[in-house]
Write an enzyme that holds these catalytic residues in place. Structure first.
Site, PDB file in Angstrom:
ATOM      1  N   ARG A  48       0.878  -1.165   0.000  1.00 13.30           N
ATOM      2  CA  ARG A  48       0.000   0.000   0.000  1.00 13.30           C
ATOM      3  C   ARG A  48       0.919   1.219   0.000  1.00 13.30           C
ATOM      4  NH1 ARG A  48      -3.643   2.709   4.767  1.00 13.30           N
ATOM      5  NH2 ARG A  48      -4.875   4.058   3.416  1.00 13.30           N
ATOM      6  N   HIS A  49       0.504   2.287  -0.666  1.00 13.58           N
ATOM      7  CA  HIS A  49       1.286   3.525  -0.671  1.00 13.58           C
ATOM      8  C   HIS A  49       1.576   3.991   0.768  1.00 13.58           C
ATOM      9  CE1 HIS A  49      -2.334   5.481   0.652  1.00 13.58           C
ATOM     10  NE2 HIS A  49      -2.981   4.787  -0.264  1.00 13.58           N
ATOM     11  N   GLY A  50       2.541   4.890   0.896  1.00 13.39           N
ATOM     12  CA  GLY A  50       2.886   5.433   2.208  1.00 13.39           C
ATOM     13  C   GLY A  50       1.883   6.484   2.693  1.00 13.39           C
ATOM     14  N   GLY A 313      -0.152  -0.454  -4.542  1.00 15.67           N
ATOM     15  CA  GLY A 313      -1.590  -0.215  -4.686  1.00 15.67           C
ATOM     16  C   GLY A 313      -2.167   0.439  -3.445  1.00 15.67           C
ATOM     17  N   ALA A 356       1.687   2.087   4.017  1.00 20.81           N
ATOM     18  CA  ALA A 356       2.892   1.308   3.678  1.00 20.81           C
ATOM     19  C   ALA A 356       2.774  -0.178   4.002  1.00 20.81           C
ATOM     20  CB  ALA A 356       4.148   1.891   4.349  1.00 20.81           C
TER      21      ALA A 356
END
Ligand SMILES: O=P(O)(O)O[C@@H]1[C@@H](OP(=O)(O)O)[C@H](OP(=O)(O)O)[C@H](O)[C@H](OP(=O)(O)O)[C@H]1OP(=O)(O)O
Length: 432
Positions: A48-50, A313, A356
């Protein structure tokens, strides 16, 4: 503190507290490691994005609440909490709309460095890194930061940050017509979430917050209270400060608001409806296709063409995938009226998909120590901690054992068919 209850807006440090003092520490040694005769062949990471800024919708709501408090503060009677919040500088602009925050870049750079330290053989110079991302800005930026984190000493084919956009794997939910029509765009699908917003637990929180702000309770609703709580979480994650917004909530309130967020995750991305997880079988199968390919290459003594695959994602990429695999499933569904019974639930999104968050599949080749030992083994790490396999309760599995356990999904889950809209026009939730 409240920070354990921020759900999908939780800092990664909540699940790995040792990172607070040392962001590059690998933490306590994980048990169940493989013998030294095993070497990693392929690593597949779904991230997952930060840490990100709030989405435009939430910023708009916060602006609305803040404006209301400003008007209130201009009134006669003294109300310290409302005055403190009216003084709080509203610095979020709608254009920030879910973008990666500077902290989010650090999340990704540090994650990359820890991953490289954990798997030095795979992240060695001149190994090929395939990096893909959802088309959202925060994910592309996260991918670029991850790559930067690997540093100039690692040679992944020059300087240019090549992040491939792959929405069919990272945003499969957008391409799944059945999910879009029956869950995403169907108000009735969120009936448990909406019922909880109107229920007794939320009513109590609303009354408390209204009284602290000296506002008539009719001027507040669950969405506004939620945005106040979210702001507390954003200020901590983005700026590392305890914001005055946090003082509106007790730990009890935070548990209620965490449940509200988890209900959304459960019904939109988790076990609530089968299609939520079934739509991710396209990603699940892709993971196994690449593992298969690596096994084939290894068997024929060829170099592994994709030793490192990293894909960035969303919470809604990871959560359905984990549900498809059967993780964090409670005996009872999460419902508007069973909050108290779920005090010890497994499904806590803050533990599963904080900023993250990362799910990593590692495929190993093991030299035969004895005849019974299988050559190919797999480990799964969620947020850098080993996940036990459901079929064995162990943290390593033979590759064939794992494939066998998920045989039905691998053979019978077809994205196209699963995602086809039913011919009859069903929108009733009980038919989903
Ligand atoms: O923060 P919210 O409530 O606006 O919800 C986010 C969604 O925004 P939306 O409701 O569609 O405006 C947002 O939707 P988009 O990707 O912007 O369409 C994401 O689903 C986001 O998840 P993540 O942080 O990218 O993992 C969602 O965040 P989480 O529900 O995962 O916290």
């Amino acid at each position: 503190g409240l920070s354990g209850y921020f759900g999908t807006k939780s800092r990664y440090e909540e699940v790995n507290p040792h990172l607070v003092s040392d962001p590059l520490s690998l933490g306590p040694a994980a048990g169940g490691s493989l013998p030294s005769s095993c070497t990693p062949l392929q690593l597949r990471a779904v991230l997952r994005h930060g840490t990100r800024y709030p989405t435009a919708g939430q910023i708009r709501r916060l602006g609305e609440l803040h404006a209301r408090l400003l008007r209130r503060a201009a009134g006669a009677a003294a109300c310290p909490a409302a005055a403190a919040l009216a003084d709080w500088p509203m610095w979020y602009e709608e254009s920030l709309d879910g973008r990666l925050a500077p902290q989010g870049r650090r999340d990704m750079e540090q994650l990359a460095r820890r991953m490289a330290a954990r798997f030095p053989a795979l992240f060695a110079a001149r190994r090929r890194l395939a990096l893909a991302s959802s088309s959202k800005h925060r994910c592309l930026q996260s991918g670029a930061a991850f790559r930067r984190g690997l540093g100039p000493t690692l040679d992944f084919g020059g300087d240019e940050v090549e992040v491939e956009v792959n929405d069919s794997l990272m945003r499969f939910f957008d391409h799944c017509a059945k999910f879009v029509a029956l869950v995403e765009e169907n108000d009735a699908a969120m009936c448990q979430v909406n019922a909880f917003k109107e229920g007794p637990e939320m009513k109590k929180v609303l009354e408390k917050v209204a009284s602290a702000l000296c506002l008539p309770v009719e001027e507040l609703n669950a969405d506004l209270v939620q945005v106040a709580f979210l702001t507390c979480s954003y200020e901590l994650a983005i700026k590392n400060v305890t914001s005055p917004w946090c003082s509106l909530f007790s730990e009890e309130d935070a548990k209620v608001l965490e449940y509200l967020n988890d209900l959304k995750q459960y019904w939109k991305r988790g076990y609530g409806y089968d299609i939520n997880s079934r739509s991710s079988c396209i990603l699940f199968q892709d993971i196994f296709q690449h593992l298969d390919k690596a096994v084939e290459e290894s068997k024929s003594s060829k170099p592994i063409s994709s030793p490192l695959i990293v894909q960035v994602g969303h919470a809604e990429t990871l959560q359905p995938l984990l549900a498809l695999m059967g993780y964090f499933k409670d005996d009872e569904p999460l419902l508007a009226d069973n909050y108290a019974r779920h005090a010890q639930r497994k499904f806590r999104s803050g533990r599963i998909v904080p900023y993250a968050a990362n799910l990593v599949f590692v495929l190993y080749h093991c030299d035969h120590v004895n005849a019974s030992q299988e050559e190919y083994q797999v480990q799964l790490l969620l947020n850098e901690k080993p996940l036990s396999f459901h079929h064995s309760n162990e943290t390593t599995s033979t590759y064939t054992g794992l494939k066998d356990y998920y045989k039905d999904i691998l053979e019978n889950c077809h994205f196209k068919e699963e995602c086809q809209l039913p011919k009859v026009n069903i929108t009733a939730v009980d038919e989903l």
